[in-house]
Motif scaffolding. Structure first.
Motif, PDB file in Angstrom:
ATOM      1  N   UNK A  67       0.843  -1.191   0.000  1.00 58.81           N
ATOM      2  CA  UNK A  67       0.000   0.000   0.000  1.00 58.81           C
ATOM      3  C   UNK A  67       0.881   1.243   0.000  1.00 58.81           C
ATOM      4  N   UNK A  68       0.623   2.131  -0.956  1.00 58.98           N
ATOM      5  CA  UNK A  68       1.271   3.439  -1.010  1.00 58.98           C
ATOM      6  C   UNK A  68       0.238   4.491  -0.626  1.00 58.98           C
ATOM      7  N   UNK A 108      13.822   4.257   1.513  1.00 58.10           N
ATOM      8  CA  UNK A 108      12.958   5.267   0.890  1.00 58.10           C
ATOM      9  C   UNK A 108      13.128   5.218  -0.622  1.00 58.10           C
ATOM     10  N   UNK A 109      12.159   5.803  -1.329  1.00 62.49           N
ATOM     11  CA  UNK A 109      12.190   5.844  -2.790  1.00 62.49           C
ATOM     12  C   UNK A 109      13.129   6.946  -3.259  1.00 62.49           C
ATOM     13  N   UNK A 110      14.051   6.609  -4.138  1.00 63.32           N
ATOM     14  CA  UNK A 110      14.949   7.588  -4.758  1.00 63.32           C
ATOM     15  C   UNK A 110      14.274   8.108  -6.021  1.00 63.32           C
ATOM     16  N   UNK A 143       4.192  13.753   0.472  1.00 63.72           N
ATOM     17  CA  UNK A 143       4.979  12.831   1.277  1.00 63.72           C
ATOM     18  C   UNK A 143       4.109  11.604   1.517  1.00 63.72           C
ATOM     19  N   UNK A 144       4.776  10.466   1.715  1.00 64.53           N
ATOM     20  CA  UNK A 144       3.991   9.249   1.841  1.00 64.53           C
ATOM     21  C   UNK A 144       4.791   8.091   2.383  1.00 64.53           C
ATOM     22  N   UNK A 145       4.128   6.933   2.432  1.00 61.33           N
ATOM     23  CA  UNK A 145       4.752   5.733   2.980  1.00 61.33           C
ATOM     24  C   UNK A 145       4.213   4.504   2.259  1.00 61.33           C
ATOM     25  N   UNK A 146       5.041   3.461   2.225  1.00 63.44           N
ATOM     26  CA  UNK A 146       4.649   2.176   1.646  1.00 63.44           C
ATOM     27  C   UNK A 146       4.697   1.122   2.751  1.00 63.44           C
ATOM     28  N   UNK A 186       8.772   6.970   2.376  1.00 57.41           N
ATOM     29  CA  UNK A 186       9.538   6.050   3.217  1.00 57.41           C
ATOM     30  C   UNK A 186       8.823   4.703   3.305  1.00 57.41           C
ATOM     31  N   UNK A 187       9.601   3.665   3.605  1.00 53.32           N
ATOM     32  CA  UNK A 187       9.049   2.321   3.738  1.00 53.32           C
ATOM     33  C   UNK A 187       8.872   1.944   5.198  1.00 53.32           C
TER      34      UNK A 187
END
Length: 236
Positions: A15-16, A186-188, A104-107, A142-143
């Motif tokens: 989930x993102x 985190x996603x680059x 901004x978000x999270x997975x 970020x994860x």
């Protein structure tokens, strides 16, 4: 071997969760039509998501957007799903900054109900993603720790398509949180071009950050400074 394009009812999903920063402030300060035009521009840019959401064999990811929140969910928790949802995060981050929005978000990973027809979206990964996103003090994704094992599996045995290794723009970085700094994957999103090929896109993103910086004062500038540091220092 063809992928199974079916929602895994009994398994985990990625989930993102993304939040558009300062959206409520824009609603109160901007003319309604001006904000609507901005949202339409953002949505049109997100046509880049279509190949990630669906192919000729059916859906690949599920997506819903309401107000200042965006949710994207994978059909399962495979390495292929990880590769796809990370690229979706890259597209959203790039498109937002180019439109003048900050995200901004999270997975996260876990069991999920995602029923668009009934409008029912719930599960532990949604809660985990929202709570982690709330802690972030930079524009990025970020994860949650629930995804770390899958990331390690991908790093050890990358996804191969068409005989080519699929680059995953993910790395650990001491991200800025409201309570300090901590090492997270985190996603680059600055390491893929607009064509989602490996490359450096940080110059373009920094230019949009500079323009965005001229529209805010106070604490939002801290987010911008932290994001600039991230684009400069976060590498694979």
């Amino acid at each position: 071997m063809a992928e199974n394009h079916k929602w895994n009812e009994n398994g985990d999903h990625l989930v993102l969760f993304m939040d558009i920063m300062g959206f409520k402030d824009r609603v109160t300060r901007m003319e309604h039509q001006d904000l609507l035009n901005k949202m339409i521009e953002f949505k049109e840019k997100n046509d880049r998501l279509k190949p990630l959401l669906q192919d000729k064999n059916g859906e690949l990811l599920r997506m819903v957007q309401f107000s200042d929140s965006i949710i994207i969910a994978s059909l399962d928790d495979s390495k292929s799903a990880l590769n796809r949802i990370v690229k979706a995060g890259v597209v959203l981050m790039q498109n937002a900054l180019e439109t003048g929005f900050a995200l901004k978000g999270a997975i996260t990973k876990g069991p999920l109900t995602f029923d668009s027809e009934l409008g029912i979206y719930f599960g532990l990964p949604l809660v985990d993603a929202y709570l982690l996103e709330e802690e972030l003090k930079f524009y990025g994704v970020a994860f949650h720790h629930s995804v770390e094992e899958l990331i390690q599996q991908y790093k050890e045995r990358p996804l191969i398509r068409g005989g080519r290794e699929q680059y995953l723009p993910v790395s650990e970085y001491q991200i800025h949180l409201k309570s300090g700094r901590s090492l997270h994957f985190c996603i680059l999103y600055h390491k893929l071009t607009r064509l989602l090929a490996k490359g450096d896109y940080s110059v373009t993103l920094n230019r949009h950050l500079k323009l965005f910086s001229r529209t805010v004062s106070g604490s939002p500038k801290i987010y911008i400074d932290n994001t600039r540091n991230f684009l400069e220092d976060a590498h694979d």
